[in-house]
Design a protein around this motif. Structure first.
Motif, PDB file in Angstrom:
ATOM      1  N   GLU A 106     -42.344 -19.062  -6.994  1.00 20.90           N
ATOM      2  CA  GLU A 106     -42.500 -18.491  -8.339  1.00 20.90           C
ATOM      3  C   GLU A 106     -43.671 -19.134  -9.077  1.00 20.90           C
ATOM      4  OE1 GLU A 106     -39.749 -19.614  -7.049  1.00 20.90           O
ATOM      5  OE2 GLU A 106     -38.574 -17.769  -6.743  1.00 20.90           O
ATOM      6  N   GLN A 109     -40.065 -12.208   0.362  1.00 25.18           N
ATOM      7  CA  GLN A 109     -38.666 -11.890   0.075  1.00 25.18           C
ATOM      8  C   GLN A 109     -38.511 -10.535  -0.599  1.00 25.18           C
ATOM      9  OE1 GLN A 109     -37.098 -15.119  -2.233  1.00 25.18           O
ATOM     10  NE2 GLN A 109     -37.195 -16.589  -0.538  1.00 25.18           N
ATOM     11  N   THR A 110     -39.640  -9.933  -1.005  1.00 22.78           N
ATOM     12  CA  THR A 110     -39.600  -8.616  -1.638  1.00 22.78           C
ATOM     13  C   THR A 110     -40.628  -7.719  -0.987  1.00 22.78           C
ATOM     14  OG1 THR A 110     -41.156  -9.344  -3.342  1.00 22.78           O
ATOM     15  CG2 THR A 110     -38.801  -9.538  -3.847  1.00 22.78           C
ATOM     16  N   ASP A 111     -40.432  -6.414  -1.099  1.00 18.74           N
ATOM     17  CA  ASP A 111     -41.396  -5.472  -0.556  1.00 18.74           C
ATOM     18  C   ASP A 111     -42.445  -5.133  -1.603  1.00 18.74           C
ATOM     19  OD1 ASP A 111     -40.047  -3.925  -2.346  1.00 18.74           O
ATOM     20  OD2 ASP A 111     -39.119  -2.598  -0.864  1.00 18.74           O
ATOM     21  N   GLY A 118     -41.192  -4.399  -5.053  1.00 16.33           N
ATOM     22  CA  GLY A 118     -40.439  -5.436  -5.734  1.00 16.33           C
ATOM     23  C   GLY A 118     -38.972  -5.486  -5.378  1.00 16.33           C
ATOM     24  N   HIS A 119     -38.545  -4.656  -4.427  1.00 18.73           N
ATOM     25  CA  HIS A 119     -37.145  -4.648  -4.017  1.00 18.73           C
ATOM     26  C   HIS A 119     -36.865  -5.823  -3.086  1.00 18.73           C
ATOM     27  CE1 HIS A 119     -37.280  -0.020  -4.749  1.00 18.73           C
ATOM     28  NE2 HIS A 119     -37.194  -0.716  -5.881  1.00 18.73           N
ATOM     29  N   HIS A 120     -35.705  -6.400  -3.238  1.00 20.66           N
ATOM     30  CA  HIS A 120     -35.339  -7.561  -2.433  1.00 20.66           C
ATOM     31  C   HIS A 120     -35.079  -7.145  -0.991  1.00 20.66           C
ATOM     32  CE1 HIS A 120     -34.091 -11.726  -2.053  1.00 20.66           C
ATOM     33  NE2 HIS A 120     -33.062 -11.320  -1.322  1.00 20.66           N
ATOM     34  N   LEU A 121     -35.646  -7.888  -0.045  1.00 16.36           N
ATOM     35  CA  LEU A 121     -35.465  -7.583   1.367  1.00 16.36           C
ATOM     36  C   LEU A 121     -34.147  -8.154   1.879  1.00 16.36           C
ATOM     37  CD1 LEU A 121     -39.046  -8.347   2.767  1.00 16.36           C
ATOM     38  CD2 LEU A 121     -38.077  -6.118   2.222  1.00 16.36           C
ATOM     39  N   GLU A 122     -33.622  -7.499   2.878  1.00 16.43           N
ATOM     40  CA  GLU A 122     -32.400  -7.987   3.496  1.00 16.43           C
ATOM     41  C   GLU A 122     -32.700  -9.225   4.337  1.00 16.43           C
ATOM     42  OE1 GLU A 122     -30.793  -4.815   5.732  1.00 16.43           O
ATOM     43  OE2 GLU A 122     -30.365  -3.535   3.986  1.00 16.43           O
ATOM     44  N   GLN A 180     -36.189 -10.415   6.229  1.00 16.99           N
ATOM     45  CA  GLN A 180     -36.840 -11.687   5.909  1.00 16.99           C
ATOM     46  C   GLN A 180     -37.023 -12.539   7.164  1.00 16.99           C
ATOM     47  OE1 GLN A 180     -35.039 -13.850   2.685  1.00 16.99           O
ATOM     48  NE2 GLN A 180     -34.766 -12.019   1.417  1.00 16.99           N
TER      49      GLN A 180
END
Length: 301
Positions: free
Chosen positions: A55, A80-82, A85-89, A93
């Protein structure tokens, strides 16, 4: 036409230049009031903060990664995101983490060597105010050093410093080896060893010729640092020329000592007196060496 940017960091500590100050920043970083034209100075980026987490890296980054002519063109990180901005599984990851490791294993040892050497060479050149063409020659020399694998089991810092000094000698730029080693904070012996390998094994391949520093060039450089007149410097250079014609051998003698001795003798013959300590300090030699070289030059005049 370049447009100025609005400067939002104007605080109460700055004295107001007019009733309605409108501070902007020009392309060169100068802070100027758009209403009255008063210049406040340049705006610098300072107080750099290090980033330790993902971050912090994302929030404090101001530039994009620089493209390099060696190494991978893309960098796969542990995302960790695509793109949306969606969180990856967790499975995805793990896939990207695996791809990152595979990509890292594909980087050759030569490229890793360049990654470490290139910033060091640029930083050293910047500290010593070395022209860009000399830096390019130094990088060409170091590239051949790395290709011949001369750095295996040896110091990369030593070869970077030696490559820069070799390029300086090719272009006959006024820099001493002692000055470079002091800035690079590397033992002189290590640089001497690396420089010897470069002269013997790299220069013949690149068809370059090493040009040792001359006593005449050092006379004028030391004379300028001592703020001596041109007449005193010229007389010192003529002393060296005359003593060399009379049989003075310079082989095996440090040219700094001969140049300093000639300047000291020339100063004694003029009204511009300089102490042995002052001349020895500028020439980076000891006073004993200075007196020894003075005796040797006198015996051939």
């Amino acid at each position: 036409m370049h447009h100025a940017k609005k400067y939002d960091d104007f605080d109460d500590s700055d004295e107001p230049c007019c009733q309605n100050p409108d501070i902007i920043v020009n392309e060169d970083g100068t802070r100027v009031c758009a209403n009255c034209g008063l210049t406040f100075g340049q705006a610098f980026v300072d107080s750099e903060r290090r980033a330790y987490t993902t971050e912090e890296v994302a929030s404090r980054r101001r530039t994009e990664p620089k493209w390099r002519s060696f190494g991978p063109r893309t960098v796969i990180t542990g995302v960790q995101t695509d793109a949306r901005g969606h969180h990856l599984e967790a499975k995805q990851q793990a896939l990207f983490s695996r791809l990152s490791k595979i990509q890292g294993s594909l980087v050759s040892s030569l490229e890793r060597n360049f990654w470490e050497a290139k910033p060091k060479l640029n930083g050293l050149s910047l500290k010593l105010s070395i022209p860009s063409q000399i830096t390019e020659t130094a990088w060409k020399i170091y590239t051949e050093v790395a290709k011949q694998k001369l750095t295996m089991g040896r110091s990369i810092d030593g070869f970077v410093t030696a490559s820069l000094y070799a390029a300086i000698r090719i272009h006959e730029f006024p820099r001493l080896l002692e000055e470079i080693t002091e800035v690079a904070m590397i033992p002189l012996r290590s640089v001497h060893r690396s420089l010897g390998l470069i002269v013997r094994m790299v220069f013949p391949v690149l068809k370059m010729k090493y040009k040792p520093v001359t006593t005449r060039s050092l006379v004028f450089r030391f004379g300028n640092e001592l703020k001596l007149s041109m007449g005193v410097q010229t007389e010192a250079a003529n002393m060296l020329t005359k003593s060399r014609k009379n049989g003075l051998k310079s082989m095996g003698k440090d040219p700094k000592g001969l140049a300093a001795a000639a300047l000291y003798m020339s100063c004694k013959n003029s009204q511009e007196k300089r102490t042995q300590a002052a001349i020895a300090d500028v020439a980076r030699i000891t006073e004993v060496t200075l007196r020894t070289r003075v005796k040797q030059i006198k015996s051939f005049l």
